[in-house]
Design an enzyme around this catalytic site. Structure first.
Site: not given
Length: 160
Positions: A16, A40, A90, A126
């Protein structure tokens, strides 16, 4: 042009930080938008996560601000005169999901710019960081000795 980099950032990873660093080279101002994602279950609320992000970013990055937000990113962009959304990707799985979001945001009048992850940061998510923290809390893995971090303690990206 102002850009927004939205995410739940639970936690804010070296990847990030790298996306923010690269985005600030492309745009006049970058807002790191710590958002609520109903899918989430973050470990803290968006204000606490925004505070954590501010603590990681170098103070010299004066063109970068951090804000907490609980609505649509496109709404934030309209209300705050932001012209583009920045997203880091990614791998192809990220790209597929991000492409769908980008199409929706484009239909709402806000384009998206994708920044691919640096190869050495692509495996760091994360979720992986949260799992590593749990291992440390359980007395297992030690990140300071078992894995060098691309982010130093003062928050700047180390040269590699």
């Amino acid at each position: 042009m102002r850009a927004v980099y939205p995410g739940s950032f639970d936690p804010f990873t070296p990847g990030h930080v790298n996306v923010v660093d690269r985005a600030r080279a492309l745009f006049d101002e970058v807002v790191v938008l710590v958002a609520v994602n109903s899918v989430k279950q973050p470990g803290s609320d968006e204000e606490e996560r925004a505070t954590a992000v501010r603590a990681v970013l170098p103070v010299e990055w004066t063109s970068v601000t951090v804000a907490a937000w609980s609505g649509l990113t496109a709404t934030y962009c309209r209300l705050h005169d932001v012209g583009v959304i920045v997203r880091g990707v990614r791998h192809t799985t990220d790209l597929r999901a991000e492409y769908q979001l980008a199409a929706m945001n484009q239909s709402l009048g806000v384009p998206t710019v994708f920044l691919p992850a640096r190869p050495e940061l692509a495996a760091v998510s994360s979720t992986a960081v949260r799992l590593a923290r749990r291992a440390v809390d359980a007395g297992g893995w030690r990140p300071e000795t078992d894995c060098p971090s691309p982010v130093s303690r003062r928050g700047s990206v180390d040269a590699q």
